[in-house]
Design a protein around this motif. Structure first.
Motif, PDB file in Angstrom:
ATOM      1  N   GLN A 408      50.480 109.776  46.933  1.00 37.67           N
ATOM      2  CA  GLN A 408      49.646 109.461  45.773  1.00 37.67           C
ATOM      3  C   GLN A 408      49.666 107.957  45.543  1.00 37.67           C
ATOM      4  N   SER A 418      41.686 106.584  42.155  1.00 38.07           N
ATOM      5  CA  SER A 418      40.805 107.199  43.144  1.00 38.07           C
ATOM      6  C   SER A 418      40.915 106.486  44.486  1.00 38.07           C
ATOM      7  N   HIS A 419      40.289 107.072  45.491  1.00 40.16           N
ATOM      8  CA  HIS A 419      40.423 106.529  46.839  1.00 40.16           C
ATOM      9  C   HIS A 419      39.856 105.112  46.927  1.00 40.16           C
ATOM     10  N   HIS A 421      41.279 102.488  45.920  1.00 44.24           N
ATOM     11  CA  HIS A 421      41.842 101.623  44.894  1.00 44.24           C
ATOM     12  C   HIS A 421      43.290 101.309  45.264  1.00 44.24           C
ATOM     13  N   ALA A 462      38.956 108.403  51.519  1.00 43.83           N
ATOM     14  CA  ALA A 462      38.463 109.700  51.059  1.00 43.83           C
ATOM     15  C   ALA A 462      39.018 110.857  51.883  1.00 43.83           C
TER      16      ALA A 462
END
Length: 589
Positions: A408, A418-419, A421, A462
């Protein structure tokens, strides 16, 4: 017998040695055992094992797992005879060889916790090594310290200073084994204590249970796709998590024969590693930090007939880990050794740390090095300066989470982002450490609800692939803007004559009280005028690429310190620079 006859006789004896086989007709089990002791019991039923080689890669000692287990059980009873009880720590200087292997496994059979400690390095000298041992002995509080005879003077001094018995391998072998039953191994008991490579002044002993160890060994075996016929080649030190877990414990738990060069032998003759891979049929798995690939590529000259000397066509997995993975270095290795059959798709980037036992993410085999170009402003967390051309850094894809592990990315508020970042990398899973030994405050600081704060910065794409951008503690913050030391170091490396490991960047306090970046650079020129030109060229290169003015200090070659795994230690370089232990060359104004 004449001297010549004796030499011939010894040579014939070496030629008669037979390495343990890749396969022995037994189906492999991927570390699906309750404890590591159970794993060795199973491995010992086959013919596979370890094989130790001299500096030129000549086999000097085959060591089947059956022999390792027999020696380990004797060592366990010797430890019991010496008063070692379950839960006691047994400190072992981790020399690559059968003595350490048997003692490490023997401590587990006795219910004790083996504690691998480093060998001396070329940096720091005798007293620094004794001091390092004393700090780690003080942290682990072992029942005894065992070490090779050639290090007796330094190790005995450290043991005496700490107040625990210190014995050489040879002296310990004289202890009569106790005639007693050994304890039943407990999956939830601590299996060993691991010190991370940066453990110096404030060491953190990572306590790993048998259950966590077996989960990680199974996770990376499945992630790397071990197959029948695989064989491991390694020069990595056994006191670092990648060498200990990935290249010593994993071959046992996954029943894979392995061939070893000592780390110090690799340092003197790096190409012996590739020679060993070339000569060894089935040598398909080998790991190294980036600098290992770099030094091999630099040792090859344009006149070398690479295809005639090496055969790297069977090298299926060329693992990368333990430091920032440099795509330019990896490309240099491909360019140098493609004529010998090396395939770029063999590269397998990964990410891990001792606090997660070892592996957190692994690139699926065959995908090779994949990078994303990330704008400098994204890395620094500042708005884009439209008055300057965009600059990018290539960030390497480190793969997907191993089986049983979650990853995470969290922002400054500790909430998931979110992805794509950038934030702190957290992980949770079946192989995360039990705790830091006798350090509940540090444990609580990095463990929250089963999640481990790795201290590294990165992002997920993603598809769930992890990209590492640097360590949070290494970040240089100037005027509220974040700068990564790797970017500054890379800028200097673009100048002729510099290589990875020649530069250390960090921040220092200037005379006006503000933070400013400092760069220590190995200098190989002796003319004072040329040194002045070099310093100005470095300063200008850093300014051109990063937009910052910096302090540039030229230091003698081999001055910058490294961790026990061979990584540049920026924190130690900064400490030694500020205390005056690293003395830069004095240059005219």
């Amino acid at each position: 017998m004449t001297v010549l006859e004796a030499v011939v006789d010894r040579g014939a004896a070496r030629d008669a040695l037979v390495a343990t086989p890749n396969d022995d007709g037994r189906a492999r089990r991927f570390a699906d055992f309750p404890t590591f002791c159970d794993a060795l019991d199973f491995a010992a039923q086959g013919l596979r094992g370890f094989n130790f080689h001299d500096p030129r890669g000549t086999l000097v000692r085959p060591y089947p797992f059956s022999e390792l287990r027999a020696d380990a059980l004797i060592a366990a009873r010797r430890l019991v005879a010496h008063g070692v009880q379950p839960g006691d720590r047994v400190a072992l200087v981790a020399e690559t060889g059968p003595e350490f292997a048997a003692l490490f496994c023997g401590a587990m059979y006795a219910g004790a916790w083996p504690v691998p400690l480093p060998l001396p390095t070329s940096f720091g000298g005798k007293e620094n090594y004794i001091d390092q041992l004393c700090v780690q002995l003080g942290s682990s509080d072992p029942r005894m310290l065992l070490f090779p005879g050639e290090l007796a003077t330094m190790c005995a001094a450290a043991a005496e200073r700490h107040g625990c018995p210190g014995l050489t391998w040879e002296a310990f072998a004289e202890v009569a084994p106790a005639d007693t039953a050994l304890p039943d191994p407990d999956p939830d008991a601590i299996s060993y204590l691991q010190y991370s490579s940066g453990s110096t002044r404030f060491p953190h002993g990572v306590a790993v249970t048998h259950r966590a160890l077996m989960a990680n060994l199974a996770g990376h075996a499945h992630g790397m796709g071990f197959v029948e016929g695989d064989r491991c080649i390694s020069w990595l030190p056994w006191y670092h998590d990648m060498g200990l877990v990935g290249c010593f414990l994993s071959p046992i738990a996954n029943q894979m024969s392995a061939d070893y060069l000592r780390t110090e032998d690799f340092a003197r003759r790096p190409l012996a590693w590739l020679d060993l891979i070339s000569r060894n049929q089935g040598a398909s798995l080998s790991y190294s930090p980036t600098f290992g690939y770099d030094i091999c590529a630099r040792r090859i000259s344009s006149q070398t007939h690479v295809a005639e000397r090496f055969d790297l066509s069977r090298w299926r997995i060329a693992g990368n880990g333990a430091d920032m993975i440099r795509p330019d270095v990896m490309q240099g290795f491909v360019n140098a050794f493609a004529p010998a059959g090396f395939k770029a798709a063999a590269f397998l980037p990964s990410y891990g740390l001792a606090e997660a036992t070892l592996a957190v993410t692994i690139m699926p085999p065959g995908e090779g090095i994949r990078v994303e170009l990330v704008e400098e402003e994204r890395l620094s967390g500042t708005p884009r300066d439209l008055s300057r051309p965009a600059r990018y850094r290539a960030i390497v894809n480190c793969g997907v989470a191993v089986r049983g592990m979650e990853v995470q990315i969290r922002g400054e508020d500790d909430k998931p982002v979110s992805h794509h970042h950038i934030g702190k990398v957290w992980c949770r899973g079946s192989s995360v450490m039990h705790s830091y030994f006798r350090d509940p405050e540090s444990t609580a600081a990095c463990m929250v609800d089963g999640w481990l704060d790795t201290g590294d910065m990165g992002y997920l794409n993603a598809e769930g692939y992890l990209f590492i951008v640097g360590r949070a503690k290494d970040m240089i913050i100037i005027n509220g803007k974040n700068h990564w030391p790797q970017d500054i170091e890379w800028a200097v490396e673009q100048l002729p004559g510099f290589h990875q490991g020649d530069i250390a960047a960090f921040s220092v306090e200037a005379e006006n009280g503000e933070e400013t970046p400092a760069v220590l650079v190995h200098c190989r020129v002796s003319d004072p005028a040329e040194r002045l030109k070099l310093r100005e060229a470095i300063r200008e290169k850093v300014r051109a690429i990063t937009g910052m003015n910096c302090v540039v200090e030229l230091v003698p070659p081999r001055t910058l310190p490294r961790t026990s795994s061979g990584k540049l230690s920026r924190s130690k370089a900064k400490k030694l620079y500020l205390t005056g232990e690293i003395e830069p060359y004095q240059l005219a104004a």
